[in-house]
Design an enzyme around this catalytic site. Structure first.
Site, PDB file in Angstrom:
ATOM      1  N   GLY A   1       0.823  -1.188   0.000  1.00  0.00           N
ATOM      2  CA  GLY A   1       0.000   0.000   0.000  1.00  0.00           C
ATOM      3  C   GLY A   1       0.861   1.242   0.000  1.00  0.00           C
TER       4      GLY A   1
ATOM      5  CD  GLN B   1       3.580   5.977   2.504  1.00  0.00           C
ATOM      6  OE1 GLN B   1       2.620   5.414   2.018  1.00  0.00           O
ATOM      7  NE2 GLN B   1       4.611   5.309   3.013  1.00  0.00           N
TER       8      GLN B   1
ATOM      9  CB  CYS C   1       6.119   2.640   7.158  1.00  0.00           C
ATOM     10  SG  CYS C   1       5.331   3.989   6.280  1.00  0.00           S
ATOM     11  CG  LEU C   2       6.944   1.963   1.019  1.00  0.00           C
ATOM     12  CD1 LEU C   2       6.112   2.487  -0.156  1.00  0.00           C
ATOM     13  CD2 LEU C   2       8.041   1.037   0.535  1.00  0.00           C
TER      14      LEU C   2
ATOM     15  CG  HIS D   1       0.240   1.217   7.352  1.00  0.00           C
ATOM     16  ND1 HIS D   1       1.235   0.820   8.222  1.00  0.00           N
ATOM     17  CD2 HIS D   1       0.837   2.016   6.437  1.00  0.00           C
ATOM     18  CE1 HIS D   1       2.382   1.368   7.841  1.00  0.00           C
ATOM     19  NE2 HIS D   1       2.171   2.087   6.751  1.00  0.00           N
ATOM     20  CD  GLU D   2      -0.643   2.443   2.926  1.00  0.00           C
ATOM     21  OE1 GLU D   2      -0.234   3.625   2.968  1.00  0.00           O
ATOM     22  OE2 GLU D   2       0.106   1.457   2.965  1.00  0.00           O
TER      23      GLU D   2
ATOM     24  CG  HIS E   1       0.720   7.067   5.537  1.00  0.00           C
ATOM     25  ND1 HIS E   1       1.893   7.518   6.097  1.00  0.00           N
ATOM     26  CD2 HIS E   1       0.928   5.753   5.259  1.00  0.00           C
ATOM     27  CE1 HIS E   1       2.779   6.526   6.144  1.00  0.00           C
ATOM     28  NE2 HIS E   1       2.215   5.444   5.648  1.00  0.00           N
TER      29      HIS E   1
END
Lengths: 173, 166
Positions: free
Chosen positions: B47, B52, B96-97, B138-139, B142
């Site tokens: 995702g 991000q 996480c990225l 999670h997304e 953000h």
């Protein structure tokens, strides 16, 4: 050329140990890496990755005034430390049962044979003095897959040790 | 299409609340394509959220199809997503990225109902559970300026373990 050291400090727990220890390290010019502090049976224990330009003896001398004044034992080892070396666990295992001698060696031995590389192990004794209860949580890599570990759990359960397994599937998002 | 640089903590942009999308136009769809290309270029990401890549809009892409053991809806572009119902709680491991080389255990709802819009403004509604529900939470975090490290309960203990696989 600075190197990494593993500083171990153990002793009777009291408030303020971490603050005084880390202040002495900072004031002495050290850089901290990863750290783990635990309280085990009322005892304080900390492992600290310390980056430091001097040798092990000078690092020991730097923290010695703090540990001596707090009545703690210390130990310093030079390590081949590097940050960013994390290995991700892919399985979590919880073992519990009436506390009895040999439960850890027995369970962990069975997991090792089933291909488990342990990355983290924590255990505690709960219950009461008359009926102690042992609980252990392990995270690791199932190097031969989950199936052999499930078989090991089944054997432990037949021996009266309760054990369960949860795959850890790390989400990256 | 282009892979955009992924912002990493402690970049302040990751802490901002994203604004709703108002125009469902070609510019939106181009930005979504870039976002997806960025997600696919990353290390096995399931995702990604617009903030991000420094795009302060309420857009996420999730794709839990790599985890066929969990029910999932495949690749989804969710514009202005909103979780309208939650149920249960479960601990799972997240990374996480935007927070490289760190993972931790986070408590999330086990099942949820989500409403959103697609890239053309059409309404969407999904029931999700397990891994896919975790990815969505999670997304969407953000979009509200939250990272999983704001929610980590422990790196070493499954504090609220519910699902037991025997």
């Amino acid at each position: 050329m600075s190197g990494w050291f593993m500083l171990t400090v153990v002793g009777e727990d009291r408030p303020g140990i971490v603050a005084r220890l880390t202040a002495a390290l900072y004031d002495g010019g050290c850089n901290l890496g990863e750290a783990s502090m635990l309280r085990l049976g009322g005892n304080f224990a900390i492992l600290l990755m310390v980056q430091w330009e001097g040798g092990a003896a000078r690092l020991a001398a730097l923290v010695e005034p703090v540990t001596r004044s707090l009545g703690l034992a210390q130990h310093v080892d030079r390590i081949e430390g590097r940050l960013h070396q994390h290995v991700e666990p892919d399985v979590g295992i919880t073992v519990s049962g009436s506390d009895r001698a040999g439960i850890v060696a027995h369970a962990v031995g069975a997991f090792a044979e089933a291909g488990l590389n342990i990355l983290n192990l924590e255990s505690g004794v709960g219950g009461s003095a008359e009926r102690p209860l042992y609980i252990m949580h392990i995270e690791g890599q199932a190097l031969e897959g989950i199936a052999p570990l499930r078989s090991a759990l089944e054997i432990l359960r037949r021996e009266g040790i309760d054990a369960s397994l949860t795959p850890i599937d790390t989400l990256i998002g | 299409m282009a892979v955009r640089p992924v912002l990493t903590f402690p970049d302040e942009s990751l802490k901002r609340t994203a604004e709703p999308v108002e125009a469902f136009d070609d510019a939106l769809r181009r930005a979504v394509a870039d976002l997806e290309e960025t997600m696919r270029a990353g290390p096995a990401a399931v995702g990604i959220a617009a903030p991000q890549v420094g795009w302060g809009r309420r857009v996420v892409i999730i794709d839990a199809s790599a985890r066929p053991q969990w029910p999932n809806h495949g690749r989804l572009v969710l514009v202005n997503p909103e979780i309208v119902a939650w149920e249960g709680s479960v601990v799972g491991r997240e990374g996480c990225l935007s927070v490289p080389d760190y993972t931790g255990n986070v408590v999330r709802a086990e099942r949820l109902t989500l409403e959103a819009f697609d890239e053309r403004g059409g309404p969407l509604r999904y029931e999700m559970e397990g891994f896919e529900a975790r990815v969505a939470q999670h997304e969407i975090d953000h979009l509200n300026g939250l990272l999983f490290i704001d929610r980590v309960v422990s790196r070493r203990k499954d504090l609220f373990r519910r699902k037991v696989y025997r």
